[in-house]
Design a protein around this motif. Sequence first.
Motif, short mmCIF file in Angstrom:
data_model
loop_
_atom_site.label_atom_id
_atom_site.label_comp_id
_atom_site.label_asym_id
_atom_site.label_seq_id
_atom_site.Cartn_x
_atom_site.Cartn_y
_atom_site.Cartn_z
N ARG A 278 -2.82 0.08 -3.91
CA ARG A 278 -2.21 -1.21 -3.60
C ARG A 278 -1.48 -1.68 -4.84
O ARG A 278 -2.10 -1.91 -5.86
CB ARG A 278 -3.28 -2.21 -3.16
CG ARG A 278 -3.84 -1.86 -1.80
CD ARG A 278 -4.99 -2.69 -1.36
NE ARG A 278 -4.99 -4.03 -1.91
CZ ARG A 278 -5.71 -5.02 -1.45
NH1 ARG A 278 -6.52 -4.82 -0.44
NH2 ARG A 278 -5.68 -6.19 -2.01
N LEU A 279 -0.17 -1.79 -4.73
CA LEU A 279 0.65 -2.21 -5.86
C LEU A 279 1.06 -3.67 -5.71
O LEU A 279 1.36 -4.12 -4.60
CB LEU A 279 1.91 -1.34 -5.95
CG LEU A 279 1.68 0.17 -6.11
CD1 LEU A 279 3.03 0.89 -6.17
CD2 LEU A 279 0.85 0.47 -7.34
N ARG A 280 1.10 -4.37 -6.82
CA ARG A 280 1.58 -5.76 -6.85
C ARG A 280 3.08 -5.72 -7.12
O ARG A 280 3.53 -5.12 -8.09
CB ARG A 280 0.86 -6.56 -7.92
CG ARG A 280 -0.63 -6.65 -7.68
CD ARG A 280 -1.32 -7.39 -8.78
NE ARG A 280 -1.10 -6.73 -10.07
CZ ARG A 280 -1.64 -7.13 -11.20
NH1 ARG A 280 -2.42 -8.19 -11.22
NH2 ARG A 280 -1.43 -6.49 -12.32
N ARG B 16 0.86 -1.19 0.00
CA ARG B 16 0.00 0.00 0.00
C ARG B 16 0.90 1.24 0.00
O ARG B 16 1.74 1.41 0.88
CB ARG B 16 -0.92 0.02 1.21
CG ARG B 16 -1.93 1.17 1.17
CD ARG B 16 -2.90 1.17 2.33
NE ARG B 16 -3.60 -0.08 2.49
CZ ARG B 16 -4.73 -0.42 1.86
NH1 ARG B 16 -5.26 0.41 0.99
NH2 ARG B 16 -5.30 -1.57 2.09
N VAL B 17 0.71 2.10 -0.99
CA VAL B 17 1.52 3.31 -1.14
C VAL B 17 1.26 4.25 0.04
O VAL B 17 0.11 4.53 0.38
CB VAL B 17 1.22 4.02 -2.48
CG1 VAL B 17 2.01 5.32 -2.59
CG2 VAL B 17 1.51 3.11 -3.66
N GLU B 18 2.37 4.71 0.66
CA GLU B 18 2.30 5.63 1.80
C GLU B 18 2.78 7.01 1.37
O GLU B 18 3.45 7.17 0.35
CB GLU B 18 3.20 5.11 2.93
CG GLU B 18 2.80 3.75 3.44
CD GLU B 18 3.81 3.17 4.42
OE1 GLU B 18 4.98 3.63 4.45
OE2 GLU B 18 3.42 2.25 5.15
N SER B 19 2.47 8.00 2.16
CA SER B 19 2.90 9.36 1.90
C SER B 19 4.43 9.41 1.79
O SER B 19 5.13 8.84 2.61
CB SER B 19 2.42 10.28 3.02
OG SER B 19 2.81 11.61 2.76
N GLY B 20 4.92 10.07 0.76
CA GLY B 20 6.36 10.20 0.56
C GLY B 20 6.99 9.08 -0.25
O GLY B 20 8.17 9.13 -0.59
N ASP B 21 6.22 8.04 -0.58
CA ASP B 21 6.75 6.92 -1.37
C ASP B 21 7.00 7.33 -2.82
O ASP B 21 6.25 8.13 -3.39
CB ASP B 21 5.76 5.74 -1.39
CG ASP B 21 5.92 4.80 -0.22
OD1 ASP B 21 6.97 4.84 0.46
OD2 ASP B 21 5.00 3.98 0.00
N THR B 22 8.04 6.76 -3.37
CA THR B 22 8.29 6.77 -4.81
C THR B 22 8.50 5.31 -5.20
O THR B 22 8.72 4.46 -4.32
CB THR B 22 9.54 7.59 -5.19
OG1 THR B 22 10.68 6.94 -4.63
CG2 THR B 22 9.45 9.03 -4.70
N LEU B 23 8.46 5.01 -6.46
CA LEU B 23 8.69 3.62 -6.86
C LEU B 23 10.10 3.16 -6.46
O LEU B 23 10.29 2.02 -6.04
CB LEU B 23 8.43 3.43 -8.35
CG LEU B 23 6.97 3.55 -8.77
CD1 LEU B 23 6.84 3.41 -10.28
CD2 LEU B 23 6.10 2.53 -8.06
N ILE C 139 2.40 8.20 -8.42
CA ILE C 139 1.65 7.14 -7.73
C ILE C 139 0.85 7.81 -6.63
O ILE C 139 1.21 8.89 -6.16
CB ILE C 139 2.58 6.02 -7.17
CG1 ILE C 139 3.66 6.59 -6.26
CG2 ILE C 139 3.20 5.24 -8.32
CD1 ILE C 139 4.50 5.52 -5.57
N VAL C 140 -0.24 7.18 -6.22
CA VAL C 140 -1.19 7.81 -5.32
C VAL C 140 -1.20 7.09 -3.98
O VAL C 140 -1.23 5.84 -3.93
CB VAL C 140 -2.61 7.79 -5.96
CG1 VAL C 140 -3.64 8.35 -5.01
CG2 VAL C 140 -2.60 8.55 -7.29
#
Length: 170
Positions: free
Chosen positions: A163-165, A120-127, A158-159
């Motif tokens: 939820r990324l696989r 699950r993408v969190e605040s401040g995440d980049t790929l 990304i938002v």
Amino acid sequence: MALVTDVRLRQPRTDDLVGDRFVVAGIGGGFEGTIGIRVLGPRGKVLAEDSAQSSGGGFGVGDFSARVRLADPPRAGTRLTVQVFGDNPGLPDEGPSPGFNLREVEVICFPGSRGNLLYRVESGDTLSKIVRKVKDFTKVTVKQVVAANPRIEDPDVIVVGWRLRIPIQD
């Protein structure tokens, strides 16, 4: 009496991640109960062919499943087309090719994959940050994460909450 045949693919589904071995399953009926299965590469090249027997036999529609193996798998993140159909006995001018009731679904192949993580993408995440966070579980690249997640249109966007696989690879 007119008999009605049909074929429906239940697994895999559109955009599922698959390895170089995966299960194809559904319901249907075909010539003598045989369901044909093909996997096509990006340019239509046949990468695998198999068949399954419908539990409905030669007279009815029933469930089927088969394990498909890609002998020469493509590179990670390649989109493939899985086809299922009521098998055509192969006689000249007898029915459509490859068979009756053709159904297709696009999947994303990661050869040697053992599944995937959900992140699950969190605040401040980049790929790039996500790839570093999961490095203890899998060796994956940003490009592969993008390929595994068709909703990512721009790798720089990304938002939070998505939820990324993340493919699990050695």
